[in-house]
Design a protein around this motif. Sequence first.
Motif, PDB file in Angstrom:
ATOM      1  N   ASP A  26       1.270  -1.115  -0.096  1.00  0.00           N
ATOM      2  CA  ASP A  26       0.297   0.062   0.247  1.00  0.00           C
ATOM      3  C   ASP A  26       0.546   1.172   0.089  1.00  0.00           C
ATOM      4  OD1 ASP A  26      -1.975   1.983  -0.117  1.00  0.00           O
ATOM      5  OD2 ASP A  26      -2.625   1.213   1.872  1.00  0.00           O
ATOM      6  N   ILE A  27       0.463   2.367  -0.162  1.00  0.00           N
ATOM      7  CA  ILE A  27       1.073   3.535  -0.287  1.00  0.00           C
ATOM      8  C   ILE A  27       0.339   4.514   0.700  1.00  0.00           C
ATOM      9  CG2 ILE A  27       1.750   5.415  -1.799  1.00  0.00           C
ATOM     10  CD1 ILE A  27       1.681   3.342  -4.277  1.00  0.00           C
ATOM     11  N   CYS A  28       1.042   5.508   1.472  1.00  0.00           N
ATOM     12  CA  CYS A  28       0.650   6.643   2.454  1.00  0.00           C
ATOM     13  C   CYS A  28       1.130   7.719   1.982  1.00  0.00           C
ATOM     14  CB  CYS A  28       0.175   6.304   3.566  1.00  0.00           C
ATOM     15  SG  CYS A  28       1.386   5.684   4.807  1.00  0.00           S
ATOM     16  N   TYR A  29       0.468   8.759   2.639  1.00  0.00           N
ATOM     17  CA  TYR A  29       1.773   9.993   2.911  1.00  0.00           C
ATOM     18  C   TYR A  29       0.882  11.010   4.177  1.00  0.00           C
ATOM     19  CZ  TYR A  29      -2.952  11.995   1.865  1.00  0.00           C
ATOM     20  OH  TYR A  29      -4.176  12.850   1.585  1.00  0.00           O
ATOM     21  N   ASN A  30       0.088   9.931   5.086  1.00  0.00           N
ATOM     22  CA  ASN A  30      -0.127  10.078   6.620  1.00  0.00           C
ATOM     23  C   ASN A  30       0.940   8.830   7.324  1.00  0.00           C
ATOM     24  OD1 ASN A  30      -1.294  10.129   9.160  1.00  0.00           O
ATOM     25  ND2 ASN A  30      -2.585  11.978   8.283  1.00  0.00           N
ATOM     26  N   ALA A  42       7.212  11.069   1.743  1.00  0.00           N
ATOM     27  CA  ALA A  42       6.570  12.355   3.407  1.00  0.00           C
ATOM     28  C   ALA A  42       7.024  13.542   2.036  1.00  0.00           C
ATOM     29  CB  ALA A  42       8.271  12.336   3.417  1.00  0.00           C
ATOM     30  N   ILE A  43       5.522  14.248   2.565  1.00  0.00           N
ATOM     31  CA  ILE A  43       5.442  15.355   2.227  1.00  0.00           C
ATOM     32  C   ILE A  43       5.311  16.287   2.478  1.00  0.00           C
ATOM     33  CG2 ILE A  43       4.491  14.734  -0.546  1.00  0.00           C
ATOM     34  CD1 ILE A  43       1.834  14.802   0.967  1.00  0.00           C
ATOM     35  N   THR A  44       5.487  17.935   2.347  1.00  0.00           N
ATOM     36  CA  THR A  44       5.434  19.082   3.608  1.00  0.00           C
ATOM     37  C   THR A  44       4.488  19.621   3.256  1.00  0.00           C
ATOM     38  OG1 THR A  44       7.597  18.983   3.098  1.00  0.00           O
ATOM     39  CG2 THR A  44       6.258  20.840   3.466  1.00  0.00           C
ATOM     40  N   GLY A  45       3.478  19.987   4.233  1.00  0.00           N
ATOM     41  CA  GLY A  45       2.747  20.993   4.406  1.00  0.00           C
ATOM     42  C   GLY A  45       3.068  22.144   4.794  1.00  0.00           C
ATOM     43  N   ASN A  46       1.527  22.804   4.620  1.00  0.00           N
ATOM     44  CA  ASN A  46       1.757  24.131   5.541  1.00  0.00           C
ATOM     45  C   ASN A  46       1.762  24.314   6.818  1.00  0.00           C
ATOM     46  OD1 ASN A  46       0.993  25.263   3.134  1.00  0.00           O
ATOM     47  ND2 ASN A  46      -1.034  25.224   2.852  1.00  0.00           N
ATOM     48  N   ALA A  47       1.484  23.361   7.262  1.00  0.00           N
ATOM     49  CA  ALA A  47       1.847  23.339   8.508  1.00  0.00           C
ATOM     50  C   ALA A  47       2.046  22.430   9.304  1.00  0.00           C
ATOM     51  CB  ALA A  47       0.086  23.268   9.446  1.00  0.00           C
ATOM     52  N   HIS A  51       8.499  14.422   6.428  1.00  0.00           N
ATOM     53  CA  HIS A  51      10.070  14.141   7.125  1.00  0.00           C
ATOM     54  C   HIS A  51      10.187  13.730   8.506  1.00  0.00           C
ATOM     55  CE1 HIS A  51      10.393  15.521   2.929  1.00  0.00           C
ATOM     56  NE2 HIS A  51      11.011  14.912   2.495  1.00  0.00           N
ATOM     57  N   ASP A  52       8.990  14.460   9.354  1.00  0.00           N
ATOM     58  CA  ASP A  52       9.364  14.641  10.892  1.00  0.00           C
ATOM     59  C   ASP A  52       8.409  13.305  10.953  1.00  0.00           C
ATOM     60  OD1 ASP A  52      10.809  17.163  10.399  1.00  0.00           O
ATOM     61  OD2 ASP A  52       8.843  18.199  10.858  1.00  0.00           O
ATOM     62  N   TYR A  53       7.613  12.221  10.479  1.00  0.00           N
ATOM     63  CA  TYR A  53       7.708  11.266  10.797  1.00  0.00           C
ATOM     64  C   TYR A  53       7.867  10.070  10.154  1.00  0.00           C
ATOM     65  CZ  TYR A  53       4.183  14.297  12.143  1.00  0.00           C
ATOM     66  OH  TYR A  53       3.401  15.958  13.727  1.00  0.00           O
ATOM     67  N   ILE A  54       9.087  10.270   9.392  1.00  0.00           N
ATOM     68  CA  ILE A  54       9.589   8.871   8.795  1.00  0.00           C
ATOM     69  C   ILE A  54       9.664   7.623   9.769  1.00  0.00           C
ATOM     70  CG2 ILE A  54      11.343   7.925   7.092  1.00  0.00           C
ATOM     71  CD1 ILE A  54      11.663  10.574   6.405  1.00  0.00           C
ATOM     72  N   MET A  55      10.177   7.973  11.049  1.00  0.00           N
ATOM     73  CA  MET A  55      10.826   7.132  11.672  1.00  0.00           C
ATOM     74  C   MET A  55       9.019   6.378  12.437  1.00  0.00           C
ATOM     75  SD  MET A  55      13.594   6.948  11.860  1.00  0.00           S
ATOM     76  CE  MET A  55      13.799   5.107  12.654  1.00  0.00           C
ATOM     77  N   ASP A  56       8.007   6.916  12.140  1.00  0.00           N
ATOM     78  CA  ASP A  56       6.615   6.809  13.138  1.00  0.00           C
ATOM     79  C   ASP A  56       6.477   5.585  12.037  1.00  0.00           C
ATOM     80  OD1 ASP A  56       4.537   6.481  14.780  1.00  0.00           O
ATOM     81  OD2 ASP A  56       3.523   8.017  12.701  1.00  0.00           O
ATOM     82  N   PRO A  71      16.464  10.957   6.394  1.00  0.00           N
ATOM     83  CA  PRO A  71      15.931  11.350   8.025  1.00  0.00           C
ATOM     84  C   PRO A  71      16.970  11.335   8.635  1.00  0.00           C
ATOM     85  CG  PRO A  71      15.517   9.069   6.837  1.00  0.00           C
ATOM     86  CD  PRO A  71      16.452   9.232   5.759  1.00  0.00           C
ATOM     87  N   GLU A  72      17.026  12.564   9.897  1.00  0.00           N
ATOM     88  CA  GLU A  72      18.149  12.116  10.564  1.00  0.00           C
ATOM     89  C   GLU A  72      18.365  11.784  11.631  1.00  0.00           C
ATOM     90  OE1 GLU A  72      16.299  15.070  13.614  1.00  0.00           O
ATOM     91  OE2 GLU A  72      16.648  16.655  11.853  1.00  0.00           O
ATOM     92  N   LYS A  73      17.549  10.270  11.641  1.00  0.00           N
ATOM     93  CA  LYS A  73      17.675   9.179  12.841  1.00  0.00           C
ATOM     94  C   LYS A  73      18.566   8.004  11.217  1.00  0.00           C
ATOM     95  CE  LYS A  73      15.230  10.038  16.672  1.00  0.00           C
ATOM     96  NZ  LYS A  73      13.837   8.497  17.724  1.00  0.00           N
ATOM     97  N   LYS A  74      19.010   6.493  11.409  1.00  0.00           N
ATOM     98  CA  LYS A  74      19.308   5.701  11.089  1.00  0.00           C
ATOM     99  C   LYS A  74      17.847   4.741  10.330  1.00  0.00           C
ATOM    100  CE  LYS A  74      22.650   2.331   9.648  1.00  0.00           C
ATOM    101  NZ  LYS A  74      24.001   1.293  10.377  1.00  0.00           N
ATOM    102  N   LEU A  75      17.792   4.437   9.730  1.00  0.00           N
ATOM    103  CA  LEU A  75      16.679   3.988   9.307  1.00  0.00           C
ATOM    104  C   LEU A  75      17.085   1.438   9.044  1.00  0.00           C
ATOM    105  CD1 LEU A  75      14.960   4.838   5.909  1.00  0.00           C
ATOM    106  CD2 LEU A  75      14.186   5.419   8.073  1.00  0.00           C
ATOM    107  N   PRO A  76      16.347   1.045   9.814  1.00  0.00           N
ATOM    108  CA  PRO A  76      16.761  -0.501   9.424  1.00  0.00           C
ATOM    109  C   PRO A  76      17.300  -0.418   8.570  1.00  0.00           C
ATOM    110  CG  PRO A  76      14.652   0.253  11.082  1.00  0.00           C
ATOM    111  CD  PRO A  76      14.351   1.675   9.566  1.00  0.00           C
TER     112      PRO A  76
END
Length: 493
Positions: A26-30, A42-47, A51-56, A71-76
Amino acid sequence: MKHGEELLKKMNALSISGAKPGKIADICYNSRNAVRKGAFVAITGNAMDGHDYIMDAVKRGATTIIAERKPEKKLPRRVTLALVKNSREALATMANYFYDSPTDYLKVIGITGTNGKTTVTYLVESILGAGGSPCARIGTVEYKLLAETIPAVTTTPESLDLQKMFQTLKESETRYCALEVSSHALVQHRVDHIKFRSAVFTNLTQDHLDYHHDMEEYFASKVKLFKERSPEISILNSDDPYGLRLLDIVEGQALLYGLKKNVDVTVENLYLNADSIVMTLKTPSGSSPVRSNLTGRHNVYNIMAAASVGIAEGMGVDEIAEGIGNLEGVPGRMERIDEGQPFTAIVDYAHTPDALAHVIRAARELTGHKVITLFGCGGDRDKTKRPLMGKTASTLSDTVIVTSDNPRGEHPEKIIEDILDGIENNVKSKSPVHVEVDRKRAIKTAVKLAGKGDIVLIAGKGHEDYQIIGKQKVHFDDREELRNAIKERYGEV
């Protein structure tokens, strides 16, 4: 499922690192919608910035990440990272491929312009329906997919959501979809890879200059629909100067509509009544008398635009006239509120200087008595239109009530000050002006001021059932508040 390697090839990624691409479920942006073996874009919105939610997303099972930066943290080790130049553009490409290019099987009619998009989609749906072709409708009010109706989040959904809706329509063997195409959507690649059967241009007047900076940039965003998306047929308002500019740009077949000469679709014998528009519709397929339940001269243009779509689809003029007459109305567009009161009450979505002028003039044509106009302006949006709307309202109305709209992150008093600048500097204004920050109390004031035969016009929010104050979204519906105010004054009339 789609194979990740094939999907990533479609995007022209700048680099791919980490695990070898596997199958994508599947694909998601949330990130909250991320699933096991899914892809997160990871898309950049107005608010917020995705990119801040990649690890989540990774924690929730995503194994493919598409981003514009690492991302700032290393990915698995199990995760594939694809870096792209533009995440929104990549999302549109992925969505089209993932859902097997559903618009190859649909006839998508894109409607763009500052004003009139929503009404035209409703008319197109009704006209095509009269010809025996059910038509889905996606836009500002709702996403109507025939089998289900989804509340609208934005005028034009994100590319992923659009392609998923189109896939649903394809599976249900729906032939047509009328889609409102906003300038934001065109700039943000939301309609990339959509195959448009036709594209309609309604008009272009000042709006969204907080985003587009000037009218030329705003116009350039609209041009994308006609140049980059290459519709088979372009339907243009030739009475609008920007429509004529588009005529020099578009390739392929063009249909022109308007009230001036040298057009394909026009009207004659026009009568604007209090509860209808009566006219003769003239088309390349012949002429037919038409009675529409819509009101106002601006809706004559919306009718001609939608009728042009019918002509483009090979419909007979009598079928088109039937479809126009079948439409009872459009939510929050010159919508009448009738509780038996001795004056006319109207709710309209007009939130630009031009739209406000049109609806006030339309109201003026319905009465020889006073027109009382209530409006505000949205916060965190184009500030330059505020004094213009103040000038418009005070020039055309008998009484003006300035109030809050959706103030968002701004102080409503400051927004009102900007509006009042346009009124105070308007030498043509002789209208009494009332200021009431609280929109509910402002509506009550409008009702109290109304006399027999007057018109109360509540402008700006139309169909919306909310008000955004700060970051809070609270329930507020102009139609409900207007009904309540009338009942409070007159009782259960």
